[in-house]
Design a protein around this motif. Sequence first.
Motif, PDB file in Angstrom:
ATOM      1  N   PRO A 124       0.810  -1.232   0.000  1.00 45.21           N
ATOM      2  CA  PRO A 124       0.000   0.000   0.000  1.00 45.21           C
ATOM      3  C   PRO A 124       0.837   1.273   0.000  1.00 45.21           C
ATOM      4  N   GLU A 125       1.935   1.272   0.767  1.00 45.46           N
ATOM      5  CA  GLU A 125       2.804   2.457   0.811  1.00 45.46           C
ATOM      6  C   GLU A 125       3.382   2.757  -0.568  1.00 45.46           C
ATOM      7  N   HIS A 126       3.781   1.717  -1.300  1.00 44.03           N
ATOM      8  CA  HIS A 126       4.324   1.905  -2.636  1.00 44.03           C
ATOM      9  C   HIS A 126       3.246   2.417  -3.591  1.00 44.03           C
ATOM     10  N   ALA A 127       2.061   1.818  -3.527  1.00 44.52           N
ATOM     11  CA  ALA A 127       0.972   2.228  -4.410  1.00 44.52           C
ATOM     12  C   ALA A 127       0.636   3.701  -4.209  1.00 44.52           C
ATOM     13  N   ALA A 128       0.598   4.129  -2.951  1.00 46.21           N
ATOM     14  CA  ALA A 128       0.282   5.528  -2.666  1.00 46.21           C
ATOM     15  C   ALA A 128       1.371   6.452  -3.199  1.00 46.21           C
ATOM     16  N   ALA A 129       2.643   6.071  -3.022  1.00 50.02           N
ATOM     17  CA  ALA A 129       3.747   6.908  -3.478  1.00 50.02           C
ATOM     18  C   ALA A 129       3.788   7.029  -4.995  1.00 50.02           C
ATOM     19  N   LEU A 130       3.334   5.987  -5.694  1.00 55.70           N
ATOM     20  CA  LEU A 130       3.387   5.972  -7.155  1.00 55.70           C
ATOM     21  C   LEU A 130       2.090   6.442  -7.807  1.00 55.70           C
ATOM     22  N   GLY A 131       1.083   6.747  -6.988  1.00 52.74           N
ATOM     23  CA  GLY A 131      -0.188   7.180  -7.529  1.00 52.74           C
ATOM     24  C   GLY A 131      -0.966   6.079  -8.209  1.00 52.74           C
ATOM     25  N   LEU A 132      -0.757   4.835  -7.770  1.00 49.97           N
ATOM     26  CA  LEU A 132      -1.468   3.699  -8.347  1.00 49.97           C
ATOM     27  C   LEU A 132      -2.784   3.445  -7.622  1.00 49.97           C
ATOM     28  N   VAL A 133      -3.758   2.981  -8.353  1.00 43.77           N
ATOM     29  CA  VAL A 133      -5.027   2.575  -7.742  1.00 43.77           C
ATOM     30  C   VAL A 133      -4.749   1.363  -6.844  1.00 43.77           C
ATOM     31  N   PRO A 134      -5.243   1.369  -5.611  1.00 40.32           N
ATOM     32  CA  PRO A 134      -5.011   0.212  -4.725  1.00 40.32           C
ATOM     33  C   PRO A 134      -5.423  -1.093  -5.395  1.00 40.32           C
ATOM     34  N   GLY A 135      -4.532  -2.068  -5.320  1.00 43.86           N
ATOM     35  CA  GLY A 135      -4.788  -3.372  -5.926  1.00 43.86           C
ATOM     36  C   GLY A 135      -4.337  -3.483  -7.364  1.00 43.86           C
ATOM     37  N   ARG A 136      -3.902  -2.377  -7.969  1.00 46.67           N
ATOM     38  CA  ARG A 136      -3.457  -2.431  -9.368  1.00 46.67           C
ATOM     39  C   ARG A 136      -2.027  -2.968  -9.428  1.00 46.67           C
ATOM     40  N   PRO A 137      -1.767  -3.978 -10.243  1.00 41.21           N
ATOM     41  CA  PRO A 137      -0.410  -4.542 -10.311  1.00 41.21           C
ATOM     42  C   PRO A 137       0.547  -3.651 -11.082  1.00 41.21           C
ATOM     43  N   THR A 138       1.808  -3.860 -10.834  1.00 42.28           N
ATOM     44  CA  THR A 138       2.850  -3.142 -11.567  1.00 42.28           C
ATOM     45  C   THR A 138       4.114  -3.992 -11.561  1.00 42.28           C
ATOM     46  N   LEU A 139       5.156  -3.515 -12.228  1.00 49.53           N
ATOM     47  CA  LEU A 139       6.431  -4.236 -12.247  1.00 49.53           C
ATOM     48  C   LEU A 139       7.153  -4.012 -10.920  1.00 49.53           C
ATOM     49  N   MET A 140       7.538  -5.115 -10.284  1.00 48.70           N
ATOM     50  CA  MET A 140       8.241  -5.045  -9.006  1.00 48.70           C
ATOM     51  C   MET A 140       9.554  -5.815  -9.101  1.00 48.70           C
ATOM     52  N   HIS A 141      10.588  -5.257  -8.485  1.00 53.28           N
ATOM     53  CA  HIS A 141      11.927  -5.844  -8.495  1.00 53.28           C
ATOM     54  C   HIS A 141      12.298  -6.247  -7.075  1.00 53.28           C
ATOM     55  N   HIS A 142      12.775  -7.490  -6.918  1.00 52.87           N
ATOM     56  CA  HIS A 142      13.200  -8.005  -5.613  1.00 52.87           C
ATOM     57  C   HIS A 142      14.699  -8.285  -5.659  1.00 52.87           C
ATOM     58  N   TYR A 143      15.420  -7.733  -4.690  1.00 55.57           N
ATOM     59  CA  TYR A 143      16.877  -7.878  -4.646  1.00 55.57           C
ATOM     60  C   TYR A 143      17.282  -8.393  -3.271  1.00 55.57           C
ATOM     61  N   THR A 144      18.164  -9.406  -3.258  1.00 54.95           N
ATOM     62  CA  THR A 144      18.709  -9.941  -2.018  1.00 54.95           C
ATOM     63  C   THR A 144      20.208 -10.114  -2.187  1.00 54.95           C
ATOM     64  N   SER A 145      20.953  -9.720  -1.154  1.00 56.01           N
ATOM     65  CA  SER A 145      22.406  -9.882  -1.187  1.00 56.01           C
ATOM     66  C   SER A 145      22.883 -10.276   0.200  1.00 56.01           C
ATOM     67  N   ALA A 146      23.786 -11.251   0.248  1.00 54.40           N
ATOM     68  CA  ALA A 146      24.350 -11.699   1.517  1.00 54.40           C
ATOM     69  C   ALA A 146      25.777 -12.151   1.294  1.00 54.40           C
ATOM     70  N   THR A 147      26.617 -11.962   2.307  1.00 54.37           N
ATOM     71  CA  THR A 147      27.990 -12.433   2.229  1.00 54.37           C
ATOM     72  C   THR A 147      28.021 -13.946   2.362  1.00 54.37           C
ATOM     73  N   ALA A 148      29.184 -14.531   2.075  1.00 54.25           N
ATOM     74  CA  ALA A 148      29.317 -15.986   2.159  1.00 54.25           C
ATOM     75  C   ALA A 148      29.046 -16.494   3.567  1.00 54.25           C
TER      76      ALA A 148
END
Length: 253
Positions: A124-148
């Motif tokens: 919801p926080e992202h949708a509000a910041a981007l001006g998207l209608v609640p529940g409307r899908p969009t392109l989302m990127h997930h990033y994870t990084s960890a040391t050995a």
Amino acid sequence: MARTTPHDPSPADPAPADAPPPLYRRVADQLLGELRDGTVPPGERLPGERRLAEHFGVSRETVRQALDVLRRDGLLTTDRRGSHVALPGPPAGSAAPLVFPVGARAAEPRTGDRATVVWGTPPPEHAAALGLVPGRPTLMHHYTSATAAGNGRRTAVTSFSAVALAEVEELARYRDRADGIACAQLRRAYDWMRRAGLTLHHRDTITLQPDTASVRVVRRVHDQYARPLEITDLLVDTRQDALVYEFTLPAAG
């Protein structure tokens, strides 16, 4: 005496050893040289066949044959939006772009990094910041990084706005492969935005997480028209790690 006529080599006849390469091969070599010089950076889309034909002073069929050569050599990839440069690394002599997402450790992916894209409903926080209608899908990127050793873990979730997907073709073409499984490094996303004519304004909010050794960074990016482009929510485990911001400002004039 019987008359004879000179024999014209057929396409199946081998070319003489000293014969010049065919025109399409010469165009392919010239185009490859320009790509290596950074005329079109890796990952970005080539001009259309008509523009290339005008640039090299040849027919569109010759351009098409030249592109086929580079495609067979793995130097181009093609989808419904056009052909994209597949040469590794940044173009020679270019300044290092601002790496996406915020908090990415290095200019190139390394062991322990994982990045995917999905077409889904943002928080919801992202949708509000981007001006998207609640529940409307969009392109989302997930990033994870960890040391050995498993410490210094970083996780980032980015949601892109409808404006970003409409203005930046390199981002829009990820929608069809946003399955959340295949690796999708978008490290040049900010550079793609700039090349699309967008001036980027970043606003980073950094807060300490209560009762934890973590830092939360929320980055919001908008363009010169105050239109939102993306929002990233990054969580960094700071027990064994440091969060470093690096900026390069162009010289005046």
